[in-house]
Design an enzyme around this catalytic site. Structure first.
Site, PDB file in Angstrom:
ATOM      1  N   ASP A   1       4.295 -20.628  49.023  1.00  0.00           N
ATOM      2  CA  ASP A   1       5.178 -22.417  49.342  1.00  0.00           C
ATOM      3  C   ASP A   1       5.036 -23.065  47.848  1.00  0.00           C
ATOM      4  OD1 ASP A   1       5.046 -21.480  51.612  1.00  0.00           O
ATOM      5  OD2 ASP A   1       2.937 -21.856  52.064  1.00  0.00           O
TER       6      ASP A   1
ATOM      7  N   ASN B   1       4.120 -27.571  53.508  1.00  0.00           N
ATOM      8  CA  ASN B   1       2.586 -26.875  51.959  1.00  0.00           C
ATOM      9  C   ASN B   1       4.713 -27.053  50.907  1.00  0.00           C
ATOM     10  OD1 ASN B   1       0.401 -26.408  53.032  1.00  0.00           O
ATOM     11  ND2 ASN B   1       0.987 -24.149  53.079  1.00  0.00           N
TER      12      ASN B   1
HETATM   13  O1  RIB Z   1       2.019 -20.328  52.887  1.00  0.00           O
HETATM   14  C1  RIB Z   1       0.181 -20.156  54.009  1.00  0.00           C
HETATM   15  C2  RIB Z   1       0.779 -20.882  54.651  1.00  0.00           C
HETATM   16  O2  RIB Z   1       0.623 -19.372  55.600  1.00  0.00           O
HETATM   17  C3  RIB Z   1      -0.622 -21.550  54.803  1.00  0.00           C
HETATM   18  O3  RIB Z   1      -0.880 -23.130  55.139  1.00  0.00           O
HETATM   19  C4  RIB Z   1      -1.114 -20.759  57.306  1.00  0.00           C
HETATM   20  O4  RIB Z   1      -0.835 -22.953  57.489  1.00  0.00           O
HETATM   21  C5  RIB Z   1       0.090 -20.501  57.324  1.00  0.00           C
HETATM   22  O5  RIB Z   1       1.388 -21.079  57.711  1.00  0.00           O
END
Ligand code: RIB
Length: 299
Positions: free
Chosen positions: A243, A43
């Site tokens: 993220d 992400n």
């Molecule tokens: O921060 C979100 C993410 O946390 C998701 O995409 C999931 O895969 C976890 O890793």
């Protein structure tokens, strides 16, 4: 174009939306189901790419269809996937995500994400040390995170550590990281229970940057405590907002923004990301951020 290298996790997110969150022992009927690329590392690599950085991903997937799906998606997001390893006989990481009542709950099964080793880091040392910033999270083994951060610090490469899912951090990792981006809940886990947020931030000037949702982002700039306000948006799905913030912060820092400018930019990107479903599918592009000059600040 500044270069961001992510060393971290790659998951496939199995996202269930529901009006209500099931309690323990309860079954509820949901509203939608989607399979969406995710993983905190992937992400952040996608966010950095969408927000203007040259982005590289180092990590592991399984030799399964989820691994193919994840790599194809990263390629389509212009993330360089040459340093992703396919591990035989181990499944790609998956996350079960429930989106309900304006928040999410996540269970991650790391799978291949735990196959990355110190040897992997040594193998890809050149690309890591060519970075303007390296992004790390805690969905891969802690010893690999620590080793990478030390390698970077010894070679004057900046490290942005997103300490999620939260674990108490070794002191050396705190020292090796240039920036650490917990939310309020994570802060009390990574540093142990803190009585006074402001006093804690003063101990880590321009390093610990706490994201506080609608209350904004707080950090100490060396002379005063700063709060960067959040933006008023309609919440659809908060998954991946942290993220997006980290990827946006990295993209802004590598193009030369000051820390305060970079936090403002990252905050705007994170706000826009929660107006759509999915971690990566909700992330804005640089152009979308520019178009949204009229976003209103939360007071
Ligand atoms: O921060 C979100 C993410 O946390 C998701 O995409 C999931 O895969 C976890 O890793």
């Amino acid at each position: 174009m500044g270069r961001a290298v992510v060393v971290g996790s790659i998951n496939v997110d199995l996202v269930f939306t529901s009006d209500v969150r099931p309690k323990a022992g309860e079954t509820v009927l949901g509203t939608t189901f989607s399979t969406i690329p995710g993983g905190k590392g992937a992400n952040q690599a996608v966010a950095a790419s969408k927000l203007g950085a040259e982005s590289f991903m180092i990590g592991c997937v399984g030799d399964d269809s989820n691994g193919e799906f994840s790599i194809n998606n990263l390629n389509s997001m212009k993330v360089d996937t040459s340093f992703i390893e396919k591990i035989k006989g181990i499944p790609t990481g998956v996350a079960n995500i429930i989106v309900a009542e304006q928040d999410n709950s996540i269970i991650v099964i790391p799978g291949a994400n735990y196959e990355i080793t110190i040897e992997t880091i040594d193998k890809y040392k050149d690309i890591i040390l060519s970075a303007d910033i390296v992004l790390l999270q805690l969905e891969i083994p802690m010893k690999v995170v620590e080793y990478t951060a030390k390698l970077c610090r010894n070679n004057n490469v900046r490290v942005l550590l997103n300490p999620a899912p939260a674990l108490e951090l070794p002191q050396s990792l705190i020292e090796d990281a240039s920036y650490i981006t917990p939310n309020e809940h994570e802060l009390n886990i990574i540093l142990g229970k803190q009585d006074d947020l402001d006093e804690t931030l003063k101990k880590y000037p321009n390093k610990v940057i706490v994201t506080m949702g609608s209350k904004g982002v707080k950090y100490f700039d060396g002379s005063e405590l700063k709060i960067v306000p959040s933006f008023k948006v309609e919440v659809v799905d908060t998954t991946g907002a942290g993220d997006t913030f980290c990827g946006g912060l990295a993209a802004a820092l590598v193009r030369g923004d000051s820390l305060s400018e970079a936090i403002m930019f990252a905050n705007k990107a994170a706000a826009l990301s929660i107006t759509k479903l999915g971690a990566q599918s909700g992330m804005p592009t640089l152009e979308e951020i520019m178009k949204n000059e009229e976003l209103k600040i939360n007071n």
